[in-house]
Design an enzyme around this catalytic site. Structure first.
Site, PDB file in Angstrom:
ATOM      1  N   GLY A  70      -9.199   7.102   6.715  1.00  0.00           N
ATOM      2  CA  GLY A  70      -9.628   7.215   8.109  1.00  0.00           C
ATOM      3  C   GLY A  70     -11.101   7.538   8.247  1.00  0.00           C
ATOM      4  O   GLY A  70     -11.891   7.342   7.322  1.00  0.00           O
ATOM      5  N   HIS A  99      -9.699   4.417  -2.592  1.00  0.00           N
ATOM      6  CA  HIS A  99      -9.043   4.479  -1.278  1.00  0.00           C
ATOM      7  C   HIS A  99      -9.980   5.158  -0.292  1.00  0.00           C
ATOM      8  O   HIS A  99     -10.894   5.861  -0.692  1.00  0.00           O
ATOM      9  CB  HIS A  99      -7.740   5.285  -1.374  1.00  0.00           C
ATOM     10  CG  HIS A  99      -6.620   4.505  -1.994  1.00  0.00           C
ATOM     11  ND1 HIS A  99      -5.431   4.286  -1.352  1.00  0.00           N
ATOM     12  CD2 HIS A  99      -6.524   3.883  -3.191  1.00  0.00           C
ATOM     13  CE1 HIS A  99      -4.649   3.574  -2.131  1.00  0.00           C
ATOM     14  NE2 HIS A  99      -5.277   3.317  -3.256  1.00  0.00           N
ATOM     15  N   ASP A 142       0.849  -1.188   0.000  1.00  0.00           N
ATOM     16  CA  ASP A 142       0.000   0.000   0.000  1.00  0.00           C
ATOM     17  C   ASP A 142       0.898   1.256   0.000  1.00  0.00           C
ATOM     18  O   ASP A 142       1.903   1.297   0.723  1.00  0.00           O
ATOM     19  CB  ASP A 142      -0.854  -0.064   1.282  1.00  0.00           C
ATOM     20  CG  ASP A 142      -2.014   0.907   1.287  1.00  0.00           C
ATOM     21  OD1 ASP A 142      -2.410   1.370   0.205  1.00  0.00           O
ATOM     22  OD2 ASP A 142      -2.547   1.178   2.396  1.00  0.00           O
ATOM     23  N   HIS A 143       0.530   2.274  -0.790  1.00  0.00           N
ATOM     24  CA  HIS A 143       1.203   3.590  -0.763  1.00  0.00           C
ATOM     25  C   HIS A 143       2.709   3.594  -0.547  1.00  0.00           C
ATOM     26  O   HIS A 143       3.190   3.979   0.525  1.00  0.00           O
ATOM     27  CB  HIS A 143       0.613   4.480   0.331  1.00  0.00           C
ATOM     28  CG  HIS A 143      -0.765   4.948   0.049  1.00  0.00           C
ATOM     29  ND1 HIS A 143      -1.044   5.929  -0.865  1.00  0.00           N
ATOM     30  CD2 HIS A 143      -1.951   4.550   0.557  1.00  0.00           C
ATOM     31  CE1 HIS A 143      -2.347   6.122  -0.901  1.00  0.00           C
ATOM     32  NE2 HIS A 143      -2.934   5.304  -0.056  1.00  0.00           N
TER      33      HIS A 143
HETATM   34 ZN    ZN Z   1      -4.817   4.856   0.451  1.00  0.00          ZN
END
Ligand code: ZN
Length: 293
Positions: free
Chosen positions: A179, A208, A80-81
């Site tokens: 989040g 995302h 991820d990222h």
């Molecule tokens: Zn992300």
């Protein structure tokens, strides 16, 4: 059954469902995801962020690979990222079958250059690449980061970006944030923008910030090319809130096999709901039957 992201999402994209990509940095969440995926007969993506990799260490990936190989459903191990070629190479060496190269904070041309480089090294060894164009927002409590202001993905630029980089999947910015959203901020997924991007770009798209969005928007997005949905906060909140309760109820216990099962159960309930919502439940047989071709 371990596979690459390209293989996994080809089927999802054609059949208009999304596969959840769940952040993992411990054994408990890994087991919760694989067990729920098997119970739901759903494919799943195990994603490990570079921050999470720092916590668990490279050796952990060998364990994830073993678990993915033994799983009865299709599993992808995804980074991820990551913003660097060094990090990309580390993930490849560790045995990930997919990597994200995140150059979304760079200029359009710089993002293309970085993504092309990642594609070159990853494709050489059969690893899939997710790129990002536009920026995902950031909410408090997320360790994944993000931008304070969302730059929405432009459909025309997206087409050029995909053609010039040859990436396998593209993360798009259509209004979500990492989040949980503050109480006064309602997430609004721009489905009309997504529809335009999907018309221009013929590869699977990635959403995302999949936590804390209205279920109907999430379901709708899968009709317009969203084939992978990243989910971290909803699952972790359920797990750790339950764990906190258990620790308060049992202040003198310290055995993991006593303290973790209820937290695992709470995470699995959320995961089961998400797999139904994303439409990935009962889709594992599509892979076994070879319907993807
Ligand atoms: Zn992300």
């Amino acid at each position: 059954m371990l596979m690459t992201m390209k293989e996994l999402l080809e089927v999802a994209y054609k059949n208009k469902f999304a596969v959840g990509s769940y952040n993992v940095s411990n054994n408990e969440l890994l087991r919760a995801i694989i067990e729920t995926a098997e119970e739901k007969n759903s494919p799943a993506i195990i994603q490990i962020h570079p921050n999470e990799l720092e916590l668990v260490g490279d050796d952990f990936v060998a364990y994830v690979r073993e678990a993915a190989n033994n799983a009865k459903v299709p599993i992808v191990i995804h980074q991820d990222h990551c913003g660097t070629i060094e990090g990309t190479l580390r993930a490849i060496r560790n045995g990930y079958t997919s990597v994200m190269i995140d150059g979304s904070h760079l200029s359009f041309e710089e993002n293309i250059a970085l993504t092309r480089k990642a594609v070159e090294v990853a494709h050489a060894v059969g690893v899939s690449v997710e790129a990002e164009l536009g920026t995902i927002g950031e909410n408090e409590g997320s360790s994944e980061g993000g931008a304070s202001q969302i730059l929405y993905t432009d459909p025309v630029q997206a087409k050029e970006f995909v053609e010039r980089t040859n990436c396998d999947t593209l993360a798009v910015a259509i209004g979500t944030s990492h989040g949980f959203y503050p109480k006064d901020l309602k997430p609004e997924i721009q489905l009309d923008r997504l529809e335009k991007i999907n018309k221009k770009v013929d590869i699977p798209l990635v959403l995302h910030g999949g936590s804390d969005n209205p279920d109907k928007d999430i379901r709708e997005s899968t009709k317009y090319g969203i084939s992978k949905i990243n989910l971290s906060s909803d699952m972790k909140r359920a797990f750790f809130n339950k764990l906190r309760e258990t620790l308060e109820e049992k202040p003198n216990d310290f055995e993991p096999d006593i303290l973790f099962p209820d937290a695992n159960k709470a995470a699995k309930e959320v995961l089961g709901h998400k797999m139904d919502l994303f439409g990935s439940s009962n889709k594992a047989p599509l892979y076994k039957l070879g319907v993807q071709s």
